[in-house]
Design an enzyme around this catalytic site. Structure first.
Site, PDB file in Angstrom:
ATOM      1  N   GLU A 141     -32.758 -94.808  17.628  1.00 20.51           N
ATOM      2  CA  GLU A 141     -31.400 -94.284  17.816  1.00 20.51           C
ATOM      3  C   GLU A 141     -30.348 -94.855  16.866  1.00 20.51           C
ATOM      4  OE1 GLU A 141     -33.754 -93.157  21.254  1.00 20.51           O
ATOM      5  OE2 GLU A 141     -33.494 -95.058  20.202  1.00 20.51           O
ATOM      6  N   GLY A 163     -35.353 -85.917  22.282  1.00 19.68           N
ATOM      7  CA  GLY A 163     -34.557 -84.796  22.760  1.00 19.68           C
ATOM      8  C   GLY A 163     -34.210 -83.853  21.627  1.00 19.68           C
ATOM      9  N   ASP A 178     -31.771 -95.159  24.792  1.00 25.71           N
ATOM     10  CA  ASP A 178     -31.508 -94.716  26.159  1.00 25.71           C
ATOM     11  C   ASP A 178     -32.834 -94.441  26.851  1.00 25.71           C
ATOM     12  OD1 ASP A 178     -32.124 -92.417  24.659  1.00 25.71           O
ATOM     13  OD2 ASP A 178     -30.783 -91.130  25.809  1.00 25.71           O
ATOM     14  N   GLY A 221     -36.745 -89.718  23.803  1.00 18.93           N
ATOM     15  CA  GLY A 221     -37.066 -89.105  25.079  1.00 18.93           C
ATOM     16  C   GLY A 221     -38.548 -89.041  25.367  1.00 18.93           C
TER      17      GLY A 221
END
Length: 370
Positions: A145, A74, A153, A122
């Protein structure tokens, strides 16, 4: 070739077209390693929903523009600015991004992902939930992350929690990138195809189903690293806490295990403990949607954590690579602090059932449906 005009089609950051029987999605921000923005996510969802009911489209192909990777994740700078300002744009982005991840996983038509080059965060979310996942000798796949004070995520804890043994826990805590062979071993991909053959493969997919095309192009990748390391990975990561995992790694006597311990200790202590809990909790949840709802909680809580702003500052903004984590020691992160990341967000703020407006359940990742 026919173009698909989604809302905001003047924005060329993601391109859509149909060639033969294939609907193709091209992430088109090569200078930003095709990092996802909120408008890109919305346009991909719109195109997928339209193609799901289009009898002329039999399969989907997603790829990245340029030769550096499918997608690096992202827009990290936007998340940093949002977290620093105390606003909620990132929460809105994640809500739609996670709904897209669920849609991909249950898509009713074969979803072919070319996971060439860098595929992180992402990027994993828009590829590794697909039913046909292709890696190359250039693939570097990671959920990194913990290095920015965040928690895996986009369904990453779902994927990593289901990897053989404790390989997924190892990847979640270290954020290490894996190549083709290890991606196949961990269940993050299904097939290896040499990068030079991808254009020819894409052309063939325009007219033929993937299960007929792939045998002509699939090959065996060079050996990876994780298979040989799995004995000590499974031993060490079976420990109850991150502190004990590090202790076991240091006691192994294997230089690779010691290096792994040092890698873990450089990450956010809070993110490490939340990540370990998230992966273990994800294993007990029945569906990807349930895991995404849990990840939405951890992501929203992380947005208010000092480590997220500090981690992005150190790794992306200032690039000094010296984050000052708070707290700075694993022993200072309490069980209560970890539990707070999984606390309900409050009425109207939870992630609604992902893909609720999507078509009926499709093949899912690695299902073999082509």
């Amino acid at each position: 070739m026919k173009s698909h005009h989604a809302t905001g089609a003047a924005d060329d950051t993601v391109l859509f077209h149909t060639t033969g029987r294939t609907g193709t999605i091209t992430l088109n921000r090569p200078r930003a390693l095709n990092a996802l923005t909120h408008p890109m996510v919305l346009r991909i969802e719109e195109a997928l929903l339209a193609w799901a009911s289009d009898p002329a489209v039999e399969r989907i192909l997603i790829r990245g523009a340029g030769d550096r990777g499918l997608c690096a994740g992202g827009d990290i700078r936007a998340i940093h600015d949002d977290a620093k300002a105390g606003t909620s744009a990132s929460a809105a982005f994640w809500r739609d991004e996670y709904r897209l991840n669920a849609l991909i996983a249950r898509y009713p038509k074969p979803y072919v992902a070319l996971m060439d080059g860098i595929v992180m965060g992402g990027g994993v979310g828009v590829s590794a939930h697909g039913s046909v996942r292709i890696v190359t000798e250039r693939s570097r796949i990671a959920m990194p992350e913990t290095g920015i004070g965040f928690v895996p995520d986009v369904g990453g804890t779902h994927l990593l929690g289901r990897a053989p043994g404790l390989l997924g826990t190892h990847l979640a805590l270290t954020g290490s990138a894996v190549g083709a062979a290890d991606a196949l071993l961990c269940g993050l991909a299904d097939h290896f195809v040499p990068a030079a053959l991808l254009p020819e493969l894409a052309d063939a997919l325009a007219e033929e189903p993937a299960h007929e095309v792939l045998p002509r192009y699939a090959a065996t990748p060079a050996p990876g690293e994780l298979a040989a390391r799995r004995p000590w990975i499974d031993r060490c990561y079976a420990a109850d806490t991150v502190e004990e995992i590090v202790e076991r790694l240091l006691a192994e006597g294997d230089p690779a295990a010691k290096e792994t311990a040092e890698t873990i200790l450089a990450k956010s202590p809070t993110a490490l403990k939340v990540t370990l809990a998230a992966v273990r909790r994800a294993r007990t949840l029945a569906t990807l949607e349930e895991v995404l709802a849990q990840e939405y909680r951890t992501s929203c809580h992380a947005l208010r954590s000092p480590d997220l702003v500090e981690g992005i500052r150190a790794q992306v903004i200032d690039k000094d690579r010296t984050p000052r984590w708070s707290p700075s020691d694993l022993r200072e992160v309490s069980d209560e602090a970890v539990a707070a990341f999984f606390a309900p967000l409050g009425p109207g703020r939870e992630l609604r059932p992902a893909g609720a407006s999507a078509p009926d359940s499709g093949p899912g990742p690695g299902s073999g449906q082509r």
